[in-house]
Design a protein around this motif. Structure first.
Motif, PDB file in Angstrom:
ATOM      1  N   PRO A   1       0.833  -1.213   0.000  1.00 46.80           N
ATOM      2  CA  PRO A   1       0.000   0.000   0.000  1.00 46.80           C
ATOM      3  C   PRO A   1       0.865   1.260   0.000  1.00 46.80           C
ATOM      4  O   PRO A   1       1.991   1.265   0.493  1.00 46.80           O
ATOM      5  N   GLY A   2       0.328   2.306  -0.574  1.00 50.02           N
ATOM      6  CA  GLY A   2       1.017   3.592  -0.568  1.00 50.02           C
ATOM      7  C   GLY A   2       1.900   3.850  -1.769  1.00 50.02           C
ATOM      8  O   GLY A   2       2.472   4.943  -1.889  1.00 50.02           O
ATOM      9  N   LEU A   3       2.038   2.890  -2.680  1.00 48.84           N
ATOM     10  CA  LEU A   3       2.860   3.108  -3.869  1.00 48.84           C
ATOM     11  C   LEU A   3       2.103   3.964  -4.885  1.00 48.84           C
ATOM     12  O   LEU A   3       0.914   3.750  -5.141  1.00 48.84           O
ATOM     13  N   GLN A   4       2.807   4.909  -5.469  1.00 46.31           N
ATOM     14  CA  GLN A   4       2.220   5.783  -6.482  1.00 46.31           C
ATOM     15  C   GLN A   4       2.752   5.401  -7.865  1.00 46.31           C
ATOM     16  O   GLN A   4       3.963   5.242  -8.046  1.00 46.31           O
ATOM     17  N   PRO A   5       1.865   5.216  -8.852  1.00 48.30           N
ATOM     18  CA  PRO A   5       2.334   4.894 -10.210  1.00 48.30           C
ATOM     19  C   PRO A   5       3.288   5.961 -10.730  1.00 48.30           C
ATOM     20  O   PRO A   5       3.074   7.159 -10.534  1.00 48.30           O
ATOM     21  N   TRP A   6       4.347   5.501 -11.405  1.00 44.93           N
ATOM     22  CA  TRP A   6       5.369   6.417 -11.930  1.00 44.93           C
ATOM     23  C   TRP A   6       5.551   6.152 -13.414  1.00 44.93           C
ATOM     24  O   TRP A   6       5.953   5.061 -13.816  1.00 44.93           O
ATOM     25  N   LEU A   7       5.234   7.144 -14.233  1.00 41.69           N
ATOM     26  CA  LEU A   7       5.355   7.039 -15.683  1.00 41.69           C
ATOM     27  C   LEU A   7       6.169   8.224 -16.188  1.00 41.69           C
ATOM     28  O   LEU A   7       5.619   9.226 -16.665  1.00 41.69           O
ATOM     29  N   PRO A   8       7.492   8.152 -16.117  1.00 43.31           N
ATOM     30  CA  PRO A   8       8.323   9.307 -16.488  1.00 43.31           C
ATOM     31  C   PRO A   8       8.422   9.552 -17.983  1.00 43.31           C
ATOM     32  O   PRO A   8       8.926  10.598 -18.407  1.00 43.31           O
ATOM     33  N   GLY A   9       7.978   8.607 -18.812  1.00 42.34           N
ATOM     34  CA  GLY A   9       8.077   8.789 -20.256  1.00 42.34           C
ATOM     35  C   GLY A   9       9.482   8.539 -20.771  1.00 42.34           C
ATOM     36  O   GLY A   9      10.256   7.772 -20.182  1.00 42.34           O
ATOM     37  N   HIS A  10       9.834   9.246 -21.844  1.00 44.80           N
ATOM     38  CA  HIS A  10      11.131   9.013 -22.485  1.00 44.80           C
ATOM     39  C   HIS A  10      11.806  10.349 -22.784  1.00 44.80           C
ATOM     40  O   HIS A  10      11.381  11.097 -23.668  1.00 44.80           O
ATOM     41  N   SER A  11      12.824  10.656 -22.016  1.00 44.13           N
ATOM     42  CA  SER A  11      13.617  11.867 -22.237  1.00 44.13           C
ATOM     43  C   SER A  11      15.009  11.638 -21.673  1.00 44.13           C
ATOM     44  O   SER A  11      15.170  11.432 -20.462  1.00 44.13           O
ATOM     45  N   GLU A  12      16.011  11.685 -22.528  1.00 42.83           N
ATOM     46  CA  GLU A  12      17.388  11.463 -22.087  1.00 42.83           C
ATOM     47  C   GLU A  12      17.945  12.659 -21.321  1.00 42.83           C
ATOM     48  O   GLU A  12      19.079  12.604 -20.835  1.00 42.83           O
ATOM     49  N   GLU A  13      17.164  13.724 -21.191  1.00 40.60           N
ATOM     50  CA  GLU A  13      17.609  14.897 -20.438  1.00 40.60           C
ATOM     51  C   GLU A  13      16.942  14.981 -19.068  1.00 40.60           C
ATOM     52  O   GLU A  13      17.203  15.916 -18.314  1.00 40.60           O
ATOM     53  N   HIS A  14      16.101  14.020 -18.731  1.00 40.09           N
ATOM     54  CA  HIS A  14      15.319  14.077 -17.495  1.00 40.09           C
ATOM     55  C   HIS A  14      16.131  13.508 -16.325  1.00 40.09           C
ATOM     56  O   HIS A  14      16.410  12.308 -16.269  1.00 40.09           O
ATOM     57  N   HIS A  15      16.511  14.366 -15.375  1.00 39.67           N
ATOM     58  CA  HIS A  15      17.209  13.942 -14.165  1.00 39.67           C
ATOM     59  C   HIS A  15      16.159  13.639 -13.098  1.00 39.67           C
ATOM     60  O   HIS A  15      15.345  14.503 -12.758  1.00 39.67           O
ATOM     61  N   VAL A  16      16.178  12.435 -12.545  1.00 40.80           N
ATOM     62  CA  VAL A  16      15.150  12.002 -11.603  1.00 40.80           C
ATOM     63  C   VAL A  16      15.768  11.818 -10.227  1.00 40.80           C
ATOM     64  O   VAL A  16      16.819  11.177 -10.084  1.00 40.80           O
ATOM     65  N   THR A  17      15.093  12.370  -9.199  1.00 39.18           N
ATOM     66  CA  THR A  17      15.468  12.133  -7.809  1.00 39.18           C
ATOM     67  C   THR A  17      14.228  11.663  -7.056  1.00 39.18           C
ATOM     68  O   THR A  17      13.195  12.343  -7.064  1.00 39.18           O
ATOM     69  N   ILE A  18      14.328  10.496  -6.435  1.00 41.06           N
ATOM     70  CA  ILE A  18      13.238   9.944  -5.624  1.00 41.06           C
ATOM     71  C   ILE A  18      13.691  10.035  -4.179  1.00 41.06           C
ATOM     72  O   ILE A  18      14.641   9.351  -3.768  1.00 41.06           O
ATOM     73  N   GLY A  19      13.033  10.912  -3.410  1.00 43.25           N
ATOM     74  CA  GLY A  19      13.509  11.201  -2.065  1.00 43.25           C
ATOM     75  C   GLY A  19      12.520  10.848  -0.980  1.00 43.25           C
ATOM     76  O   GLY A  19      11.635  10.002  -1.153  1.00 43.25           O
ATOM     77  N   SER A  20      12.666  11.518   0.146  1.00 41.56           N
ATOM     78  CA  SER A  20      11.892  11.228   1.345  1.00 41.56           C
ATOM     79  C   SER A  20      10.392  11.308   1.071  1.00 41.56           C
ATOM     80  O   SER A  20       9.902  12.257   0.447  1.00 41.56           O
ATOM     81  N   GLY A  21       9.679  10.270   1.523  1.00 38.60           N
ATOM     82  CA  GLY A  21       8.234  10.237   1.375  1.00 38.60           C
ATOM     83  C   GLY A  21       7.751   9.842  -0.003  1.00 38.60           C
ATOM     84  O   GLY A  21       6.537   9.802  -0.237  1.00 38.60           O
ATOM     85  N   GLN A  22       8.653   9.545  -0.910  1.00 34.71           N
ATOM     86  CA  GLN A  22       8.258   9.159  -2.271  1.00 34.71           C
ATOM     87  C   GLN A  22       8.439   7.654  -2.454  1.00 34.71           C
ATOM     88  O   GLN A  22       9.559   7.142  -2.435  1.00 34.71           O
ATOM     89  N   ASN A  23       7.340   6.968  -2.607  1.00 33.46           N
ATOM     90  CA  ASN A  23       7.335   5.532  -2.886  1.00 33.46           C
ATOM     91  C   ASN A  23       6.624   5.332  -4.223  1.00 33.46           C
ATOM     92  O   ASN A  23       5.394   5.459  -4.303  1.00 33.46           O
ATOM     93  N   VAL A  24       7.386   5.054  -5.273  1.00 30.72           N
ATOM     94  CA  VAL A  24       6.809   5.046  -6.618  1.00 30.72           C
ATOM     95  C   VAL A  24       6.921   3.656  -7.233  1.00 30.72           C
ATOM     96  O   VAL A  24       7.808   2.858  -6.896  1.00 30.72           O
ATOM     97  N   LEU A  25       5.994   3.386  -8.169  1.00 27.32           N
ATOM     98  CA  LEU A  25       5.897   2.085  -8.834  1.00 27.32           C
ATOM     99  C   LEU A  25       6.069   2.288 -10.332  1.00 27.32           C
ATOM    100  O   LEU A  25       5.249   2.944 -10.982  1.00 27.32           O
TER     101      LEU A  25
END
Length: 494
Positions: A70-94
């Motif tokens: 429970p508590g997971l959020q769907p994550w659909l970042p798409g497609h971009s080679e310039e996209h810098h992603v940081t998953i931090g505190s309180g972020q639980n993604v699927l």
């Protein structure tokens, strides 16, 4: 109401079936659990009210598949080679679908979970850094990942990107406090070949029957061009009845199901006894001395027999008998066996009763290209060029040779062609977890490691539990099973 405090709970199988025992007896009940829930312990209370048995199950510690927490959020970042992603505190993604990003950092308690989907998921990125309480989860020990998930790292060393102080530019790195869990289904990691894998394509022709020596001992390694040939011999049944009996004994020793190929390119019936005729009564009957005959059969299956017979017609009509049969191996691989027997007349240029004539100038120009008027150019008469016939008054200087025929000789051969473009691997162990599309490497049997080959598994409904089908055919020999009395890949390294 009476409460019985002394109960023992026994789990019978991996299914949710338990046996509950107390001082007053035992009862069995089934607990309906979802496939994603695996409980490590269960508390049971038994209550008896007016003769009614009530069983209550209270789960105490349960493990849920990571992608169903429970508590997971769907994550659909798409497609971009310039996209810098940081998953931090309180972020639980699927992660539920394929994605392309520049980089991923999972830090400070953030969590990235990969969904166990029926569709393949491809995650393309330059780097993934997990640390400081962050976690990347693909399945778990109690809930192994069953889908198809791939991490593909892209980028070049000379791209100019800033490098991580420890991991560099292109990496999947776990720093202090990070968690990386990847749990897949159990899969056999390696095994031995139980039978030799031969190179694909048709092998060279086998030696002529007249050149075959003594039978090869069982287990002997097939020489080049004799793939799958267990034994070969010759029998002069024109000369001796002993040879006929030896032939009968030879055929009698063969196991049912083996393919037998017989060839004759001379008279073979004079001392051929009934015991040697077996299932081929036409062999050697009413044939002249130079007739050709071929016969192919799977022993024990007369309906598979094919034969051909060609009458000898002299040197100008040399006979050829040719039989072709298609068989299927136990592993489902189809192959073609061809047997040919014929008389051949070779020829050479020399002085003799000629078959042909050839004339050319001393400089190598053919006589028909010199412009000279040729008086005679005949294999029986010879070559004549007269100076008086030439417009310029003289002939070129010529040299002449004649084509002479040699003695007619018999020739026989057998060839085996693989008709399937795929190969069957005989394995020593059951390929647990191997699936169509997986890639396997067959190690080299030679000193050269360049003979290791990679194959892709294919569906094979007809394969046994120790067989797999791979796409394509081997380019090298890979030894397995019993070779020259040694067990390759088992007790000895071959």
């Amino acid at each position: 109401m009476q409460i019985l405090p002394a109960l023992r709970l026994h789990r019978l199988h991996r299914t949710s079936e338990f046996c509950c025992c107390s001082t007053s007896g035992c009862g069995k009940f089934v607990v309906p659990l979802s496939s994603s829930d695996v409980c490590s312990s269960v508390q049971v209370s038994r209550h008896e009210v007016r003769g009614v048995l009530l069983v209550v199950l209270l789960p105490s510690i349960c493990s849920v598949c990571p992608d169903r927490e429970p508590g997971l959020q769907p994550w659909l970042p798409g497609h971009s080679e310039e996209h810098h992603v940081t998953i931090g505190s309180g972020q639980n993604v699927l992660l539920t679908a394929s994605a392309t990003v520049h980089s991923i950092q999972i830090l400070n308690g953030g969590k990235l979970v990969v969904a166990d989907s029926n569709r393949p998921i491809l995650l393309r990125t330059r780097s993934i850094l997990v640390g400081n309480g962050g976690g990347l989860h693909v399945g778990s020990p109690d809930c192994p990942y069953r889908g198809n998930f791939t991490i593909s790292l892209f980028g070049r060393l000379d791209s100019g990107e800033d490098a991580h102080a420890y991991f560099g530019r292109k990496f999947l790195g776990v720093a202090r406090g990070g968690t990386l869990e990847i749990h897949g289904r159990p899969k056999l990691s390696w095994t031995f070949l139980n039978a030799t894998l031969h190179p694909g394509g048709p092998p060279p022709e086998l030696p002529a029957a007249a050149e075959l020596g003594e039978p090869r001992r069982p287990g002997a390694r097939d020489p080049p061009g004799q793939r799958g040939v267990l034994q070969a011999d010759r029998f002069d049944t024109h000369r001796s009845q002993d040879e006929s009996r030896r032939l009968a004994e030879f055929v009698g020793r063969l196991e049912a199901g083996l393919i037998v190929v017989m060839l004759v390119n001379d008279e073979a019936s004079k001392n051929l006894e009934e015991s040697a005729r077996g299932g081929c009564p036409s062999w050697g009957v009413d044939t002249s001395r130079e007739d050709s005959w071929t016969f192919i059969v799977k022993k024990g299956d007369p309906s598979s027999a094919v034969e051909d017979h060609s009458l000898y017609g002299g040197v100008r009509a040399l006979p050829q008998a040719k039989s072709v049969a298609v068989f299927e191996s136990r592993s489902g691989k189809r192959f073609r066996v061809t047997a040919s027997s014929q008389w051949l007349q070779e020829a050479e240029w020399s002085d003799c009763s000629p078959l042909d004539i050839q004339a050319q100038t001393v400089d190598g120009v053919p006589s028909n290209q010199t412009g000279d008027v040729i008086h005679k150019n005949d294999k029986n008469y010879g070559f004549v060029c007269l100076n008086r016939d030439q417009p310029h008054g003289s002939c070129h200087n010529y040299r002449v040779r004649f084509l002479c025929g040699k003695e007619v000789q018999p020739r026989a051969f057998v060839s085996v062609d693989t008709l399937s473009g795929d190969s069957i691997l005989e394995l020593a162990d059951e390929p647990l977890g191997w699936e169509s599309g997986d890639r396997v490497v067959v190690a080299s049997s030679d000193f050269s490691m360049h003979q290791a080959e990679e194959f892709t598994l294919m569906p094979c409904p007809q394969c046994s539990e120790h067989q797999v089908k791979v796409k394509g055919q081997a380019r090298f020999v890979h030894l397995g099973g019993l070779v020259d009395g040694w067990t390759c890949g088992r007790r000895w390294a071959c």
